[in-house]
Design an enzyme around this catalytic site. Sequence first.
Site, mmCIF file in Angstrom:
data_model
loop_
_atom_site.group_PDB
_atom_site.id
_atom_site.type_symbol
_atom_site.label_atom_id
_atom_site.label_comp_id
_atom_site.label_asym_id
_atom_site.label_seq_id
_atom_site.Cartn_x
_atom_site.Cartn_y
_atom_site.Cartn_z
ATOM 1 N N ASP A 94 -6.990 -19.425 32.023
ATOM 2 C CA ASP A 94 -8.380 -18.978 32.174
ATOM 3 C C ASP A 94 -8.925 -18.733 30.779
ATOM 4 O OD1 ASP A 94 -10.755 -17.578 32.629
ATOM 5 O OD2 ASP A 94 -9.711 -15.699 33.088
ATOM 6 N N ASN A 101 -11.633 -14.190 25.478
ATOM 7 C CA ASN A 101 -10.176 -14.233 25.607
ATOM 8 C C ASN A 101 -9.691 -15.401 26.450
ATOM 9 O OD1 ASN A 101 -9.372 -11.864 24.115
ATOM 10 N ND2 ASN A 101 -10.347 -10.660 25.722
ATOM 11 N N PRO A 158 -17.188 -22.510 35.321
ATOM 12 C CA PRO A 158 -15.977 -22.674 36.125
ATOM 13 C C PRO A 158 -15.338 -21.344 36.500
ATOM 14 C CG PRO A 158 -15.687 -23.549 33.886
ATOM 15 C CD PRO A 158 -17.133 -23.230 34.055
ATOM 16 N N ASP A 159 -15.446 -20.330 35.631
ATOM 17 C CA ASP A 159 -14.867 -19.019 35.965
ATOM 18 C C ASP A 159 -15.526 -18.429 37.216
ATOM 19 O OD1 ASP A 159 -17.229 -18.786 34.438
ATOM 20 O OD2 ASP A 159 -16.612 -16.905 33.491
ATOM 21 N N THR A 167 -24.864 10.373 17.608
ATOM 22 C CA THR A 167 -25.207 8.954 17.766
ATOM 23 C C THR A 167 -24.219 8.226 18.672
ATOM 24 O OG1 THR A 167 -26.075 9.071 15.521
ATOM 25 C CG2 THR A 167 -25.779 6.875 16.448
#
Length: 257
Positions: free
Chosen positions: A6, A11, A108-109, A184
């Site tokens: 994948d 990643n 495709p994912d 912040t």
Amino acid sequence: MLLCIDCGNTNTVFSIWDGTRFLCTLRTSTHHARTADAYFTWYSTLVSHYGIDAKITDVIISSTVPRVVFNLRVFADRFFGCRPLVVGKPECALPIPPRVDAGTTVGPDRLVNAAGAFDRHGGDLIVVDFGTATTFDVVAADGAYVGGVIAPGVNLSLEALHMGAAALPHVDISMPDKVIGTNTVQCIQSGIFWGYVGLVQGICDRVRAEYGRPMKTIATGGLAALFQSNVDLFDTFEDDLTMHGLTVIHDYNTTQG
Ligand SMILES: Nc1ncnc2c1ncn2[C@@H]1O[C@H](COP(=O)(O)OP(=O)(O)OP(=O)(O)O)[C@@H](O)[C@H]1O
Ligand SMILES: CC(C)(CO)[C@@H](O)C(=O)NCCC(=O)O
Ligand SMILES: [K+]
């Protein structure tokens, strides 16, 4: 054994499926220039580290980065002597084709997530994947991907604030204790965390209203857990949904005749 790959914009994940379970999951950052030999060096080091004796006979790839597919094909051919199935290519059939505008290439994912989720839960689903982008995939009653939503991912949004505003530091996502930040970092964490909770809730509510039938919500992606553990956003969280979808699509292509 089946090697599932994948490859996302951030990643790349490899997982070995022995027909019953995943023996291991290996993660590296995505680089289009990584060679077949480099993949193998990384892969074989980790596989032997985990003491896994895997004879890979099949490879299936989902890649949201078109350029990496060439080297992954060479990797499969050179080291396992096989021609990989590549999701989205004509030779890789889907159990149920997507119903979208003509000429649209669905990531495709997202197709893999839809196939994996339908196999586990049946239809009428919203699949939420917290990756580089946060995607919402609508899976119809018959299992078809019928559209969805693409929003900027959590880490991309944090990075955009840092890049665009000179005084804003890079901050890691976490759940703030309160909404009103008094420094912040807390202000940014609050904006991203609670902003995302609102985004996910708002989009799911609107999708449900437009779809007009009850829908189950399935979440995947590393950051889903962070949201799920604190706020009740999803029916289930499934870390291995994309990998499961790859095994479903591989099965479909090998048993189809
Ligand atoms: N609490 C956290 N803080 C920061 N990052 C996290 C946290 N939990 C998980 N992550 C990161 O989230 C990512 C989840 O991986 P996932 O495969 O779901 O998406 P991705 O790799 O970012 O995107 P893509 O699949 O588009 O490449 C991992 O890179 C992991 O380091
Ligand atoms: C949206 C991403 C980047 C999520 O990984 C990927 O699925 C993609 O590149 N999709 C192409 C466009 C689409 O899915 O409609
Ligand atoms: K992903």
